[in-house]
Design a protein around this motif. Structure first.
Motif, PDB file in Angstrom:
ATOM      1  N   HIS A  75      31.656  48.371  33.539  1.00 22.12           N
ATOM      2  CA  HIS A  75      32.584  49.425  33.929  1.00 22.12           C
ATOM      3  C   HIS A  75      31.957  50.769  33.583  1.00 22.12           C
ATOM      4  O   HIS A  75      30.978  50.837  32.849  1.00 22.12           O
ATOM      5  N   TYR A 113      40.365  49.152  39.148  1.00 29.99           N
ATOM      6  CA  TYR A 113      39.337  48.691  40.083  1.00 29.99           C
ATOM      7  C   TYR A 113      39.403  49.535  41.347  1.00 29.99           C
ATOM      8  O   TYR A 113      40.487  49.781  41.879  1.00 29.99           O
ATOM      9  N   GLU A 119      34.986  48.299  38.207  1.00 29.22           N
ATOM     10  CA  GLU A 119      35.971  48.679  37.196  1.00 29.22           C
ATOM     11  C   GLU A 119      35.606  50.042  36.610  1.00 29.22           C
ATOM     12  O   GLU A 119      34.451  50.295  36.276  1.00 29.22           O
TER      13      GLU A 119
END
Length: 138
Positions: A75, A113, A119
């Motif tokens: 992420h 998301y 993410e």
């Protein structure tokens, strides 16, 4: 000078979708520049001091990656002033939230998301004290 991350380079499926996601979450992000290569489009989006370098994926049949298990970005974390406002904007625009537990007395975090399944973490710090902001005891 204090070192800092100037940019991260991320390959995305649809450049316009990712730009829309980022500007929904952080309206202050501007497209600094964009271009076209023979096989893909790209852009730099962010502020005067920091940005994300985005490029569209070169078309292929499948992407072989399992997040948090294979090599690659899991992420991308961005600091914001108000995670509640970010959450409201993203949910209103139809983005999916990862509901993992993120309680901490000195920071609030949410994870969403984008349309490509990437993410993004948004963090609001509740203290200017680095010892509290960077506390990992909880």
């Amino acid at each position: 000078m204090v070192p800092y991350v100037e940019h991260a380079n991320v390959t995305v499926r649809d450049l316009d979708n990712t730009i829309r996601f980022l500007q929904t979450a952080i309206p202050e992000f501007a497209v600094r520049h964009q271009g076209q290569q023979p096989t893909h489009r790209w852009c730099h989006i962010g502020t005067e001091n920091t940005y994300l370098a985005l490029q569209e994926v070169v078309a292929r049949d499948q992407i072989d990656r399992t997040p948090y298990q294979d090599l690659g970005i899991n992420h991308i974390g961005l600091v914001v002033d108000d995670v509640v406002q970010v959450r409201e904007r993203l949910l209103s625009a139809g983005y999916r939230e990862n509901d993992m537990e993120t309680r901490h007395p000195w920071r609030q975090r949410i994870y969403f998301y984008d349309r490509d399944g990437i993410e993004w973490e948004f963090t609001q710090y509740l203290s200017d004290d680095p010892l509290l902001r960077n506390d990992y005891s909880l």
